[in-house]
Write a protein that holds these residues in place. Structure first.
Motif, mmCIF file in Angstrom:
data_model
loop_
_atom_site.group_PDB
_atom_site.id
_atom_site.type_symbol
_atom_site.label_atom_id
_atom_site.label_comp_id
_atom_site.label_asym_id
_atom_site.label_seq_id
_atom_site.Cartn_x
_atom_site.Cartn_y
_atom_site.Cartn_z
ATOM 1 N N PRO A 193 -2.662 4.912 -12.381
ATOM 2 C CA PRO A 193 -3.713 4.438 -11.461
ATOM 3 C C PRO A 193 -3.102 3.543 -10.377
ATOM 4 C CG PRO A 193 -3.789 3.178 -13.488
ATOM 5 C CD PRO A 193 -2.741 4.240 -13.699
ATOM 6 N N PHE A 194 -2.434 4.162 -9.412
ATOM 7 C CA PHE A 194 -1.694 3.397 -8.405
ATOM 8 C C PHE A 194 -2.583 2.395 -7.667
ATOM 9 C CE2 PHE A 194 0.549 7.490 -8.804
ATOM 10 C CZ PHE A 194 1.795 7.021 -9.185
ATOM 11 N N ASP A 195 -3.827 2.788 -7.388
ATOM 12 C CA ASP A 195 -4.711 1.918 -6.610
ATOM 13 C C ASP A 195 -5.157 0.687 -7.397
ATOM 14 O OD1 ASP A 195 -4.535 3.739 -4.571
ATOM 15 O OD2 ASP A 195 -6.356 4.825 -5.145
ATOM 16 N N ARG A 196 -4.907 0.671 -8.722
ATOM 17 C CA ARG A 196 -5.342 -0.468 -9.543
ATOM 18 C C ARG A 196 -4.194 -1.424 -9.869
ATOM 19 N NH1 ARG A 196 -9.125 -3.051 -10.483
ATOM 20 N NH2 ARG A 196 -8.832 -3.242 -12.737
ATOM 21 N N GLN A 248 0.820 -1.199 0.000
ATOM 22 C CA GLN A 248 0.000 0.000 0.000
ATOM 23 C C GLN A 248 0.866 1.266 0.000
ATOM 24 O OE1 GLN A 248 -3.320 0.054 -0.197
ATOM 25 N NE2 GLN A 248 -3.388 2.289 -0.201
ATOM 26 N N GLY A 249 0.688 2.103 -1.030
ATOM 27 C CA GLY A 249 1.375 3.380 -1.126
ATOM 28 C C GLY A 249 2.822 3.313 -1.547
ATOM 29 N N ARG A 280 3.412 4.653 -5.318
ATOM 30 C CA ARG A 280 3.178 6.102 -5.397
ATOM 31 C C ARG A 280 4.352 6.876 -4.778
ATOM 32 N NH1 ARG A 280 -1.679 8.865 -5.745
ATOM 33 N NH2 ARG A 280 -2.800 6.940 -5.222
#
Length: 362
Positions: free
Chosen positions: A299-302, A250-251, A254
């Protein structure tokens, strides 16, 4: 008929393996080294070398492939010694057959082949059953079962009784053994070393002062911690994570992208490559008219979901490695996820919002 021996490793085949390894090693070294030191000529060489080799290989094998197409197959009876379904699909399965082939003008011999069989016809190919086959006289291991023989051959097959020929069964695979594998690896190392020597510098090693030489006008910043290292030049930027960390955390991705772009708000990228613990960005030339994209708009969350999707839907088996490539060379951001597993490789393509467009399984 004089029965030919199955293909074996020849000096020409071993030399081809060494040359292929050299092309692979040289192209990889040129492309990666060119991205790191910002030399466009090395990047172009890394892309052009395998393309040129493939073209030469295609042209060099044209005569052999023409002879193969001109070869007239002969028909014979064969007995199924054994059969084994290798894998399965909806309507057709590839089956490995062990056959005793009995030519009309020569001695019987054993051969192992693989041929697709429709599920509804699989019971017709039982062990000790007689089938009609076609084979090439000069390469008798090239055998194909005729699924719809002529009435005359169908009648012969119904009345025939064949004895098993002694093994082992011939196959069409040329076995190079350890020598071939060693030569291929040596060729890979030789190709990589040749590119580094011919380029006049080692792009991965420091000079005598401990700092890597940079082209004129290049600004370099490098930071290293216990858990990660970051390197930024005018052409590329890389972030390498330490053990126990992943770009899918997570993160993490990014943060890595922002660490490479924090000193240049409007810096655009040509390509972004993400692996398990490595991020590489190839930046667009400053002031150039080359299409690119803002790497912070990914689209980092994807990303994690796309990698998981590719690893579970492409039929590659247990995931072993993955790589996500984002490029905007055409003016439209495209994401490609490639995964490899114990059953092969596959790829998945998505748009700039992370929506899947197409899948290519193994």
């Amino acid at each position: 008929m004089t029965t030919a021996t199955p293909p074996r490793a020849t000096p020409g085949g071993l030399a081809l393996g060494f040359l292929t390894g050299g092309v692979i090693g040289g192209s990889l070294a040129a492309f990666i080294g060119g991205c790191i030191v910002g030399k466009a000529s090395l990047v172009v060489t890394g892309l052009a070398l395998p393309a040129a080799y493939g073209l030469l290989f295609f042209l060099g094998t044209l005569p052999r492939r023409a002879r193969d197409r001109a070869a007239v197959p002969r028909t014979a009876l064969a007995m199924i010694e054994s059969r084994e379904a290798v894998a399965g699909e909806a309507t057709e399965v590839p089956v490995r057959f062990d056959l005793t082939v009995a030519p009309d003008d020569g001695p019987a011999y054993r051969v192992a082949i693989r041929q697709g069989v429709h599920l509804s016809e699989l019971p017709d190919y039982r062990p000790r059953g007689i089938v009609v086959v076609e084979y090439e006289p000069e390469r008798p291991w090239k055998v194909r079962i005729v699924t719809r023989p002529t009435p005359a051959w169908e009648e012969r097959a119904a009345d025939a009784h064949l004895d098993s020929a002694p093994g082992p069964a011939m196959t069409g695979d040329a076995r190079k053994g350890c020598v071939g594998g060693v030569l291929t690896v040596l060729g890979l190392l030789f190709g990589a070393a040749s590119v580094l020597l011919l380029s006049g510098a080692d792009p991965f090693g420091p000079d005598a002062s401990g700092a890597a030489p940079q082209p004129s006008g290049t600004v370099v910043s490098s930071t290293t911690t216990v858990t990660s290292s970051t390197t930024v030049t005018s052409a590329t930027g890389t972030v390498a994570l330490g053990a126990g960390r992943s770009m899918l955390d997570q993160g993490e991705l990014r943060t890595a992208v922002e660490s490479l772009t924090q000193d240049a708000e409007n810096r655009r990228a040509l390509t972004v490559v993400v692996q398990e613990r490595l991020l590489t960005i190839v930046f667009a030339p400053a002031g150039g008219q080359v299409a690119g994209f803002d790497p912070r708009a990914l689209p980092f969350d994807r990303v994690a979901a796309l990698v998981e999707d590719a690893g579970t839907t492409l039929g590659t088996g247990s995931p072993q490695s993955w790589q996500l490539t984002a490029d905007g060379l055409t003016g439209r951001l495209t994401l490609r996820v490639m995964v490899t597993g114990d059953r092969g490789a596959g790829s998945l393509e998505a748009d700039g919002q992370g929506n899947v467009l197409r899948r290519n399984g193994s």
